[in-house]
Design a protein around this motif. Structure first.
Motif, PDB file in Angstrom:
ATOM      1  N   ALA A  63       5.554   2.736  -0.989  1.00  0.00           N
ATOM      2  CA  ALA A  63       6.634   3.432  -1.682  1.00  0.00           C
ATOM      3  C   ALA A  63       6.715   2.974  -3.137  1.00  0.00           C
ATOM      4  CB  ALA A  63       7.973   3.189  -0.974  1.00  0.00           C
ATOM      5  N   ALA A  64       6.377   1.716  -3.391  1.00  0.00           N
ATOM      6  CA  ALA A  64       6.445   1.164  -4.744  1.00  0.00           C
ATOM      7  C   ALA A  64       5.129   1.261  -5.489  1.00  0.00           C
ATOM      8  CB  ALA A  64       6.883  -0.307  -4.689  1.00  0.00           C
ATOM      9  N   HIS A  65       4.002   1.179  -4.757  1.00  0.00           N
ATOM     10  CA  HIS A  65       2.699   1.093  -5.443  1.00  0.00           C
ATOM     11  C   HIS A  65       1.591   1.657  -4.558  1.00  0.00           C
ATOM     12  CE1 HIS A  65       2.261  -2.471  -2.864  1.00  0.00           C
ATOM     13  NE2 HIS A  65       3.420  -2.887  -3.342  1.00  0.00           N
ATOM     14  N   ALA A  66       1.724   2.918  -4.179  1.00  0.00           N
ATOM     15  CA  ALA A  66       0.716   3.551  -3.314  1.00  0.00           C
ATOM     16  C   ALA A  66      -0.668   3.388  -3.920  1.00  0.00           C
ATOM     17  CB  ALA A  66       1.041   5.028  -3.138  1.00  0.00           C
ATOM     18  N   THR A  67      -1.624   3.008  -3.076  1.00  0.00           N
ATOM     19  CA  THR A  67      -2.974   2.726  -3.546  1.00  0.00           C
ATOM     20  C   THR A  67      -3.999   3.467  -2.715  1.00  0.00           C
ATOM     21  OG1 THR A  67      -4.536   0.944  -4.046  1.00  0.00           O
ATOM     22  CG2 THR A  67      -3.199   0.685  -2.072  1.00  0.00           C
ATOM     23  N   SER A  68      -5.168   3.677  -3.271  1.00  0.00           N
ATOM     24  CA  SER A  68      -6.273   4.242  -2.510  1.00  0.00           C
ATOM     25  C   SER A  68      -6.945   3.123  -1.720  1.00  0.00           C
ATOM     26  CB  SER A  68      -7.284   4.923  -3.441  1.00  0.00           C
ATOM     27  OG  SER A  68      -7.729   4.025  -4.441  1.00  0.00           O
ATOM     28  N   PRO A  69      -7.549   3.444  -0.563  1.00  0.00           N
ATOM     29  CA  PRO A  69      -8.067   2.382   0.325  1.00  0.00           C
ATOM     30  C   PRO A  69      -9.482   1.939  -0.041  1.00  0.00           C
ATOM     31  CG  PRO A  69      -8.309   4.504   1.371  1.00  0.00           C
ATOM     32  CD  PRO A  69      -7.632   4.773   0.045  1.00  0.00           C
ATOM     33  N   ASN A  70      -9.675   1.549  -1.292  1.00  0.00           N
ATOM     34  CA  ASN A  70     -11.021   1.186  -1.743  1.00  0.00           C
ATOM     35  C   ASN A  70     -11.257  -0.315  -1.793  1.00  0.00           C
ATOM     36  OD1 ASN A  70     -11.836   3.907  -2.189  1.00  0.00           O
ATOM     37  ND2 ASN A  70     -10.677   3.917  -4.099  1.00  0.00           N
ATOM     38  N   LEU A  71     -10.199  -1.104  -1.671  1.00  0.00           N
ATOM     39  CA  LEU A  71     -10.338  -2.562  -1.673  1.00  0.00           C
ATOM     40  C   LEU A  71      -9.866  -3.201  -0.369  1.00  0.00           C
ATOM     41  CD1 LEU A  71      -9.097  -3.716  -5.215  1.00  0.00           C
ATOM     42  CD2 LEU A  71     -11.439  -3.724  -4.359  1.00  0.00           C
ATOM     43  N   GLY A  72      -9.325  -2.405   0.539  1.00  0.00           N
ATOM     44  CA  GLY A  72      -8.765  -2.969   1.760  1.00  0.00           C
ATOM     45  C   GLY A  72      -7.522  -3.795   1.502  1.00  0.00           C
ATOM     46  N   GLN A  73      -6.750  -3.431   0.440  1.00  0.00           N
ATOM     47  CA  GLN A  73      -5.583  -4.225   0.066  1.00  0.00           C
ATOM     48  C   GLN A  73      -4.249  -3.527   0.329  1.00  0.00           C
ATOM     49  OE1 GLN A  73      -4.780  -7.337  -1.241  1.00  0.00           O
ATOM     50  NE2 GLN A  73      -6.838  -7.981  -0.677  1.00  0.00           N
TER      51      GLN A  73
END
Length: 381
Positions: free
Chosen positions: A286-296
């Motif tokens: 919700a605060a910092h949606a990320t793409s799953p390219n680092l597994g983080q």
């Protein structure tokens, strides 16, 4: 803050919401988690558990799930689409440096253990948020089922497509990466040198990732560059799109039942100037949606939950707690989002850029290692 007297409502029963409820429980504080779905569920598939995730699960007393259900991975390997090895990293070396290696885990197992360790009645399903009154003296959540919840603090843990974020900051927009992620789970093992590794294959406009997430299941993930409005691929279309990848890749896709393959257009979010406003605070995607390219993704959500609980417990007032939480977490979380975006672009490079990337990795593998391990935490010892 006198947390024992605070009424804390958490919107969303994903990783960040359940982890926060667990972290608050360790502080002796009860909370309620309101989930839109009629039952607790998980998207399925596998998660990579990096060292920073393990540390939070240890703090929560939930790391047993990693020993019982997780798969310890021996290596991380990145290949070109031709099968040429571009990068290799022993996870024994990662464990020496950061305390833990990468592990593979079923998302469902993490979700289950986070939920099962909460007091009965903590999670309330069937509560889809429709409105929010975010006042100076309280936050009021309105749900589709007609119920209304008053809270001293409302926590938005409702993921990438956060309804709370939309209500608070309607001008915020998710940014498409241009990729559609096809995901699957199969009983077939990767085999050979891939069997105990986290493996990535980089091809022009396409990538493929696989790892074992349990003794009997392999999780794979195939981001494919697709323009807006392009029809999603079925299994046959995906196999055609990946036809120049090695046989091991095609074998995993072929071994996956068509109804076990999902497709998700990838999006992330540009940094938000504020993670909290009055009585409402954002955590996780919700605060910092990320793409799953680092597994983080899950790792950063777990770190958010631990940090927010600690600040709420230690700070003298709500303002100091929420301000301290954002200051502690926004730099790292936003950097993870930006690095994941750049890493995805690197992996799908074409033409001259692909040649330059392969050459750079062969000459200096530290370029990849620094990016991949930037969020694992300080070296141990």
């Amino acid at each position: 803050m006198y947390l024992q007297h605070q009424n804390i409502a958490i919107i969303g029963a994903g990783v960040s919401g359940l982890a926060l409820a667990g972290a608050l429980k360790l502080q002796g504080v009860s909370s309620r988690v309101y989930e839109a779905s009629d039952q607790l569920w998980s998207l399925g598939g596998g998660l990579i558990i990096p060292p920073n995730s393990v540390r939070v699960l240890e703090q929560l007393g939930l790391d047993t799930v990693l020993k019982v259900r997780g798969v310890e991975l021996h290596d991380m390997r990145i290949y070109d689409v031709s099968g040429r090895l571009l990068y290799a990293r022993s996870q024994g070396e990662v464990a020496q440096r950061h305390g833990h290696p990468l592990l593979g885990l079923a998302r469902e197992d993490l979700h289950r253990v986070l939920a099962e360790h909460l007091p009965e009645g903590t999670v309330q399903t069937g509560h889809r948020l429709t409105g929010l009154d975010n006042e100076f003296h309280e936050a009021v959540a309105h749900f589709q089922n007609g119920q209304t919840v008053h809270a001293d603090l409302l926590v938005a843990a409702d993921g990438r497509d956060s309804q709370v974020r939309t209500l608070l900051y309607p001008e915020t927009r998710l940014v498409p990466t241009g990729d559609v992620a096809y995901r699957g789970v199969t009983a077939q093992r990767p085999g050979g040198e891939l069997d105990q590794a986290f493996s990535e294959f980089w091809g022009p406009g396409r990538r493929f990732t696989c790892f074992r997430m349990s003794d009997g299941l392999t999780s794979w993930h195939a981001p494919v560059r697709q323009g807006a409005g392009t029809p999603l691929l079925d299994k046959a279309g995906l196999l055609h799109a990946m036809r120049d990848f090695p046989p091991a890749v095609l074998g995993l896709i072929e071994a996956t039942d068509a109804d076990q393959i999902t497709a998700l257009p990838l999006q992330d979010i540009s940094p938000l100037p504020e993670w909290w406003n009055r009585r409402t605070v954002l955590i996780g995607d919700a605060a910092h949606a990320t793409s799953p390219n680092l597994g983080q993704g899950a790792a950063q959500a777990l770190e958010d939950a631990a940090a927010l609980a600690q600040h709420l417990a230690a700070a003298p007032d709500r303002y100091s707690a929420l301000e301290g939480y954002q200051q502690q977490r926004e730099g790292t979380a936003n950097a993870a989002t930006a690095t994941a975006r750049a890493f995805g672009e690197l992996g799908r490079a074409r033409g001259v850029a692909r040649f330059a990337r392969n050459l750079a990795l062969s000459l200096n593998p530290e370029l990849a290692r620094r990016r991949i391990e930037a969020f694992y935490g300080d070296p141990v010892g």
